[in-house]
Design a protein around this motif. Structure first.
Motif: not given
Length: 716
Positions: A172, A174-175, A177, A194-195, A197-199, A201
């Motif tokens: 993915k 940006g964010a 997964r 699951r995510e 690294i969050p958007d 970053s």
């Protein structure tokens, strides 16, 4: 202007004879223990790399073209050979992959592959847009490859085989997964997605995941607000991750390509008469045209290297090899003292085991493909691909010719069974013979540039008459000429660095005549590829047509021989592209600038002999007796001096920028020698690299000093 244009064409045609004599194709290997980027001067996008023992493998995107997902093999990371394609068709997934029923897959298909080796098997993971994640498995990199469609919403992925037997997909934009894959590749572990690294970053897409010394690394590329490489590091696959920029603003002095601003992903295929909005590609705006998206690999000697792509004008996105320097547990692209940037020319990787480590030796480079084809083989050479999936039974290799049956199509971009080959830069000339004797009414066949806008030259049959036709979609202009013979020779000359080309024809194969005017080959995001040369045949009247027969496809590369680009033993001047000034020895013993025609310009103070010091290294000796150019201290302004005796600080690695342009990389500072525009300050050796327009101070045009001028200086 017209006379100038004809002169350029004549010069390129003259170079064809030279290239025929050398029969050389572009290779990055300089033959002296160094290499010069790009590795290939044709498109190879989204590269991913692995090492298996003493062998290196590179996987790349092929989009809508077939065969698909190319694998190359190397022993030294610089010279590569074709290894295999992982797929021969699109597995019956839809009409769009065959250009049928008004559907197309330009710029879609399969892209951003990940190659891995685990427990004795090779794996390639990729995504077919709209059809999910694909897995290809083989005991050998040469194939055959078993295919599994895992489906799912996973793209721009990397796969990590962890030490505990678990398999993860990182994906993915940006964010970021992470999804766990079942070890038998029957699907995904339920509830594992699951995510991690969050958007926000600074991470992007095109991920490359590794486990190195117990830590998890994710290298990705982002295009917002401009192209760069990011790296995230964590102690656990699920995070938390810390991120840093590891590569930024490196274009190797390459301008952003001329590009189409109103044709891109999601656009309909432009019809004849479409008004293309083409940018001029000038200035220093970089956009996404920086070194980005690629993987890293460790050699047998312990060195780390990065293989990433760079937008390279009309040929599209190609590959650069950059040394990696580890700092604070992050793999920075670049060399100590200049992290985040990449040299255009550098020493070849040391691929010897650490116990037997030694400097790379000179070698004769080679190219991945043989581009020329007389079609006498039983199969097409691996350089060839089809534009979308071919229709079986409508083409053949027979009688030493490629035969294509003309099927109905409204326009060239919808013609099926169009055979393609990536354009090769910096300049090249492609010639092919066409036998149009079996064409039928409404058929047109010939040589074309697959792009949007496209351009073609070919033979069209109307009733019982044949005529030559030239068409340029960008200008929407057509030129025709009646002919009385069915055998013609077609030619395309391309200056791909400047995104321009011409189309020509000959009746006798000796004298070629220009048709139409100069064509422009801008980059665009609809095909998402650089310019391609193609052989095509289709019928414009909605019926089954005749057969076009092609023979003697020849590609000539007049700039592939770069042996004279390093002026060893010559006396040269160095003209700075920033202001046209010439480098000279200042009376204070520093490297400074002077104007053409000045007293210093007409003296030995602005003339330098290039001495070879082996392994691509040179020193410059001033012809006025001041000594050798030497970098001292930190390489600040006025630290580029002239010493009577050369030293380690005198060593320079010549950066070949082609067309008699160069940079001088000081091996004392690992930065470029350059001036400071507009300041009047003497030269320093602390410039990180070239801007796209090459006018920020470190880029020179070198000129050989004539014997007459040298003898004049000696008399003085």
């Amino acid at each position: 202007m017209k006379n100038c244009y004809k002169t350029i064409v004549a010069a390129m045609l003259a170079m064809v004879g030279i290239c025929n004599a050398t029969a050389q194709s572009w290779t990055a290997d300089n033959g002296n223990g160094t290499y010069t980027n790009p590795l290939f001067y044709d498109e190879f996008s989204d590269p991913d790399i692995i090492r298996v023992g003493d062998d290196y493998y590179l996987a790349g995107t092929t989009m809508h073209c077939l065969p698909g997902v190319v694998i190359l093999h190397s022993k030294d990371l610089v010279n590569w050979r074709f290894c295999s394609y992982t797929m021969q068709d699109f597995f019956g997934l839809g009409d769009e992959f065959k250009l049928q029923n008004g559907k197309e897959a330009y710029g879609q298909g399969i892209w951003a592959p990940c190659i891995r080796y685990h427990n004795g098997k090779f794996y390639v993971f990729s995504n077919i847009n709209g059809h999910g994640m694909q897995v290809f498995i083989s005991d050998k990199a040469e194939g055959p490859w078993k295919h599994i469609n895992l489906k799912g919403d996973i793209y721009d992925l990397s796969v990590l085989f962890d030490d505990d037997g678990k398999v993860y997909a990182i994906h993915k934009y940006g964010a970021v997964r992470c999804t766990e894959i079942k070890p038998d590749f029957t699907g995904f572990v339920e509830g594992s997605d699951r995510e991690i690294i969050p958007d926000g970053s600074a991470m992007g897409e095109g991920h490359h995941a590794y486990k190195i010394n117990g830590k998890y690394y994710i290298i990705s590329t982002d295009y917002s607000p401009m192209g760069r490489q990011q790296c995230a590091v964590a102690d656990n696959i699920w995070g938390p991750y810390e991120t840093r920029t590891i590569n930024m603003m490196e274009t190797l002095g390459t301008k952003i390509a001329k590009s189409v601003r109103n044709v891109g992903l999601g656009s309909i295929v432009p019809e004849p008469g479409f008004n293309f909005d083409v940018s001029d590609g000038s200035g220093n705006f970089m956009g996404c045209a920086t070194i980005h998206q690629g993987g890293i690999v460790q050699t047998q000697s312990g060195e780390w290297w990065a293989v990433s792509m760079l937008d390279f004008n009309a040929v599209g996105r190609t590959v650069c090899l950059v040394p990696v320097t580890w700092k604070d547990d992050y793999p920075y692209f670049g060399i100590p003292g200049n992290l985040g940037r990449g040299p255009r020319t550098w020493f070849k990787p040391n691929v010897k085991p650490s116990s037997a480590a030694e400097a790379p030796t000179a070698s004769k480079g080679f190219a991945p493909y043989d581009r020329c084809d007389d079609f006498s083989g039983k199969t097409l050479k691996p350089i060839w691909q089809w534009n979308h999936e071919p229709i079986s039974g409508k083409w053949s290799l027979k009688g030493g010719r490629l035969n294509i049956t003309a099927m109905p199509a409204e326009d060239y971009l919808w013609a099926r069974n169009t055979l393609t080959q990536r354009a090769i830069g910096p300049v090249s000339t492609t010639t092919v013979t066409l036998d149009a004797s079996k064409l039928k009414d409404g058929d047109i066949a010939g040589l074309a540039i697959l792009n949007m806008p496209y351009a073609l030259i070919g033979v069209e049959k109307t009733g019982k008459s044949l005529r030559l036709k030239w068409y340029d979609q960008n200008s929407n202009k057509t030129e025709t000429s009646c002919i009385t013979t069915s055998k013609v020779y077609l030619r395309m000359t391309g200056d791909f660095d400047n995104s321009t080309g011409t189309l020509l024809y000959s009746i006798d194969g000796k004298e070629f005549k220009l048709m139409g005017s100069e064509i422009v080959m801008p980059y665009q995001l609809k095909t998402f590829q650089g310019a391609r040369l193609t052989l095509f045949a289709y019928n414009t009247k909605g019926k089954q047509g005749g057969v076009a027969s092609f023979d003697d496809w020849r590609v000539d590369e007049p700039m592939a021989d770069r042996s004279g680009n390093l002026p060893i033993g010559k006396v040269i001047r160095l003209c700075n592209l920033n202001d046209g000034s010439y480098a000279f020895v200042h009376k204070q013993g520093m490297l400074h600038m002077c104007g053409k025609g000045s007293r210093e310009y007409n003296s030995g103070a602005s003339q330098f002999r290039v001495h070879d010091r082996g392994k691509g290294r040179v020193v410059l000796e001033a012809m006025n007796g001041a000594g050798f150019l030497t970098v001292v201290g930190e390489g600040l302004s006025a630290d580029v001096r002239f010493m009577k005796k050369e030293s380690e600080g005198s060593l320079i690695l010549w950066q070949d920028m082609l067309r008699s342009e160069c940079m001088l990389l000081s091996l004392h500072t690992n930065r470029m020698i350059g001036l400071y525009p507009g300041t009047g300050a003497p030269y320093g050796a602390d410039v990180r690299g070239a801007d796209p327009d090459r006018r920020n101070g470190p880029v020179f045009r070198w000129e050989e000093v004539s014997e007459e001028m040298k003898s004049g200086q000696q008399r003085k």
